[in-house]
Design an enzyme around this catalytic site. Sequence first.
Site, PDB file in Angstrom:
ATOM      1  NE  ARG A  87      -3.734  -2.228   2.463  1.00 51.40           N
ATOM      2  CZ  ARG A  87      -3.545  -3.304   3.220  1.00 51.40           C
ATOM      3  NH1 ARG A  87      -2.512  -3.399   4.005  1.00 51.40           N
ATOM      4  NH2 ARG A  87      -4.424  -4.292   3.190  1.00 51.40           N
ATOM      5  CG  ASN A 119      -5.095   1.415   0.803  1.00 53.69           C
ATOM      6  OD1 ASN A 119      -5.212   1.628   1.997  1.00 53.69           O
ATOM      7  ND2 ASN A 119      -5.660   0.382   0.188  1.00 53.69           N
ATOM      8  NE  ARG A 150     -10.259  -8.833   3.580  1.00 49.95           N
ATOM      9  CZ  ARG A 150      -9.539  -7.912   2.950  1.00 49.95           C
ATOM     10  NH1 ARG A 150      -8.367  -7.548   3.432  1.00 49.95           N
ATOM     11  NH2 ARG A 150      -9.982  -7.376   1.833  1.00 49.95           N
ATOM     12  CG  HIS A 174      -5.399  -0.455   5.945  1.00 48.93           C
ATOM     13  ND1 HIS A 174      -6.086  -1.622   6.157  1.00 48.93           N
ATOM     14  CD2 HIS A 174      -5.557  -0.168   4.635  1.00 48.93           C
ATOM     15  CE1 HIS A 174      -6.633  -2.014   5.031  1.00 48.93           C
ATOM     16  NE2 HIS A 174      -6.325  -1.149   4.083  1.00 48.93           N
TER      17      HIS A 174
END
Length: 301
Positions: A87, A119, A150, A174
């Site tokens: 990312r 991102n 998830r 993240h």
Amino acid sequence: MSATVAIIGSGLVGSAIAYTLMLKNVCTSIALIDIDENKSQGEVWDLSDSLLQSKIAHLKVGTFADTKQADIIIIAAGIRQSLGQTRIALLDTNKKIIEQIMKEITPLKKNACIIMVTNPVDILTYLALKLSGLPSQQVFGSGAILEGMRLRNFISHKLEINPESIQVYVLGEHGPSQFPAWSISSIAGIPITQFPGLSTKDFADLSEKTERHVYEIIKSKGSTYYGVASCVSMMCENIIFNRNQIIPLSCYLEEYKTCLTIPVMLGQNGIGKTYIDQLSKPEKELLDYSAKSIINSSTQS
Ligand code: NAD
């Protein structure tokens, strides 16, 4: 109640968010905005075919002027990861795109909220906050909320328990330094570390699988968008209906001078209370490490 949402970026993520908001009747009006107006037009025509399934009043191709009246501005514009790409590798390009967008859309309504999806989301949420002129409670990113979903699914499959009974939080960056906060996670009120059927190895495997999963999806189909769309729609629901759910999202913490994912209460004024004092000492250290990683990445670009 009327609520206007402007989505900047009519790509796979932006249009999936629009579709989710429509089918869940979260808002009354959606404007899809993109530098490629033709793309927005195609998406609006395609989405309009499902208007009968929705109570939404207005769906249109928008311009940056539409953000001035919007209650929520969702930013999903910019390049995405390709296979093998991190990312952070998107930062230079997407930073310029976000700077350009912020110039177009500011000043915003005083009580507007910005949700960053592009991102690397933590760094770009902070950038949008600095350029927005809005209080930090009103500018946040989807962060690791998706990874939490998830992880919840993986635990659900492993234990054959409905995910609704499972509360787990993936916090921090993240990205690679994210971590599941097991000390505040539970199943049916039972602390997850005491729940029968999960070994120490299972916790490590579940954590690793969660971090790796995005790359499996990208390898199979090139990109991810349904999961993040449902997370963003949940964030919008919390703002529009003042639901005050406690969810993990990326927000600014003065202590760290950056944005990263922590559990927060989300309601009509944006972020209310935040919950990091409840983390265990090792998890607090992981959060510190995540903050350092984000700051290092942002200064290296
Ligand atoms: P995409 O290529 O399908 O769409 C991106 C869109 O942005 C394009 O339509 C493009 O024309 C538009 N755009 C580019 N510059 C613009 C500008 N200045 N103004 C307005 N629009 C502009 O990409 P995608 O798959 O929709 O992904 C979008 C972003 O979302 C990527 O950065 C991706 O990494 C990110 N993403 C984040 C998460 C998350 O969990 N935070 C999950 C999936 C994807």
